[in-house]
Design an enzyme around this catalytic site. Structure first.
Site: not given
Ligand code: 7XF
Length: 403
Positions: A61, A114, A186, A211
């Site tokens: 962890r 987000y 971010d 992503k």
């Molecule tokens: O926990 P995740 O790996 O899904 O990441 C969270 C996250 C953090 N920063 C940005 C700019 C993000 O776009 C995301 C996740 N976004 C996806 C989206 O916008 O489609 C999650 C799908 S609900």
């Protein structure tokens, strides 16, 4: 330190950094260490590892040899001292905030985030006596005016998910530094190939590695980088004790596989997205297109300064609003209706009812997330097929409007 660590090309680092095959019996790819725990040569040594007197692995962890390589690699790609892996983008974000803040502190965040990041700040952190202030960070005077004595952290995405607003990383970092505030970017949309916020003065850079970094839609993960001191604190407080959101070594292996083609993929995503955004802009059913590579984007000049490419994400609105938008989405064949982004497959979604549904309609309005906005993650398919699919769906909409 590996034999390749002094090489500076982005793709070379993405493929080699932090790993020396000769240390692992010649294995071209790093071994996958699944062990959850690590044995001590003596009871004395165990105590030294726990107290930090001696460095080494003792429990997965906290650290793991496979994660080590990925963490060094993302730090080298972002130009940071140290990196840390997490179970998800949200795991990375929450581990950072829980480490840095205490009751009475204030977070200054951009108005467009987000949906789950927004929900964590607005509904989560605020329950613990932390003040959350949202400001339009495209307006640097507004950022300056919003800073208070209690501001501990400045947080933003650039480009912002989903409306593609661009923040001036250098200007915001300077303001933060002069007020002793930790600034966090971010960088999920841009990836380190396109923008390296640390070089522009940011303190911490966060990724949803789900992503572009993973790149194949087959994992959920987070990564972050910063100074060795900050990363050590986040590892030993936020990640170890507060969220426990550690990454699986198997996921780290998949991300390292993805990173090998990051440069190639981002070039293709960016090239196709520019072609697609120009096609959309010229179509009479399309009302507005938000893509930083278009001269019509309000911050095209800033984008050109701090982004080496414009990325694969586009947002747009159709004449006729969201009902037309939904009919358009349903008429698509190749382009998949799904949230997430950065995959080989082109993905389309409706932020107001999907990724950003944690905002109430009033909040969406205030935070610049229009109900008629559609978000497209341009994939790696042949660009003419992506355009043909969009064209046939737009033609169906137009026929209905005429009828
Ligand atoms: O926990 P995740 O790996 O899904 O990441 C969270 C996250 C953090 N920063 C940005 C700019 C993000 O776009 C995301 C996740 N976004 C996806 C989206 O916008 O489609 C999650 C799908 S609900």
């Amino acid at each position: 330190m590996s034999a390749h660590d002094n090489q500076t090309g982005f793709a070379t680092k993405a493929i080699h950094f932090g790993y020396d095959a000769q240390q692992e019996g010649g294995a071209l790819n790093p071994p996958l260490h699944l062990s959850s725990t690590y044995t001590f040569a003596s009871a004395e040594e165990g105590g030294q590892l726990f107290s930090g007197e001696k460095s080494g692995h003792f429990y997965s962890r906290i650290s793991n040899p496979t994660l080590d390589i990925l963490e060094q690699r993302i730090a080298s790609l972002e130009g940071a001292e140290a990196g840390l892996s997490a179970a998800s983008g949200m795991g990375a974000i929450t581990s950072v905030f829980w480490t840095l803040l205490e009751a009475g502190d204030e977070v200054l965040a951009d108005k467009t985030l987000y949906g789950c990041t927004y929900a964590f700040l607005q509904h989560g952190l605020s329950k613990f006596g932390i003040q959350i202030t949202f400001v339009d960070m495209t307006d640097i005077t507004a950022v300056k005016a919003a800073i208070s004595k209690r501001t501990k952290v400045i947080y933003y995405e650039t480009p912002a998910n989903p409306n593609m607003r661009i923040m001036d990383i250098r200007a915001i970092s300077q303001l933060a530094k002069s007020a002793n505030i930790i600034s966090i970017v971010d960088n999920t949309y841009s990836t380190p190939l396109i923008t390296q916020p640390i070089a522009l003065g940011a303190d911490i850079v966060i990724h949803s590695a789900t992503k572009y970094l993973g790149g194949h839609g087959d994992l959920v993960a987070g990564l972050l980088v910063g100074s060795a001191d900050l990363i050590h604190r986040i590892r030993m407080e936020g990640l170890k004790d507060m969220t426990g959101a550690c990454m699986s070594p198997f996921t780290a292996m998949l991300i390292m596989r993805g990173l090998k083609t990051l440069e190639l993929r981002m070039q293709r995503h960016s090239e196709s997205a520019l072609t697609v955004s120009e096609f959309l802009l010229a179509h009479d059913v399309v009302e507005t297109v938000y893509y930083p590579g278009l001269v019509s984007h309000p911050q095209h000049t800033l984008a050109s300064k701090q982004m080496s490419l414009y990325g694969g994400m586009i947002a747009f609105e159709l004449h006729g609003g969201i009902n037309t938008g939904k009919a358009f989405m349903d008429a698509l064949g190749l382009i998949q209706r799904a949230v997430s982004l950065g995959d080989a497959e082109s993905l389309i979604q409706h932020p107001a009812s999907m990724t950003h549904s944690a905002y109430t309609p009033e909040q969406r309005h205030k935070h610049g997330i229009s109900d008629s906005l559609i978000r497209l993650s341009v994939g790696l398919e042949s660009v003419e097929d992506i355009i043909n699919d969009l064209a046939q769906a737009l033609a169906q909409i137009k026929n209905k409007q005429v009828a």
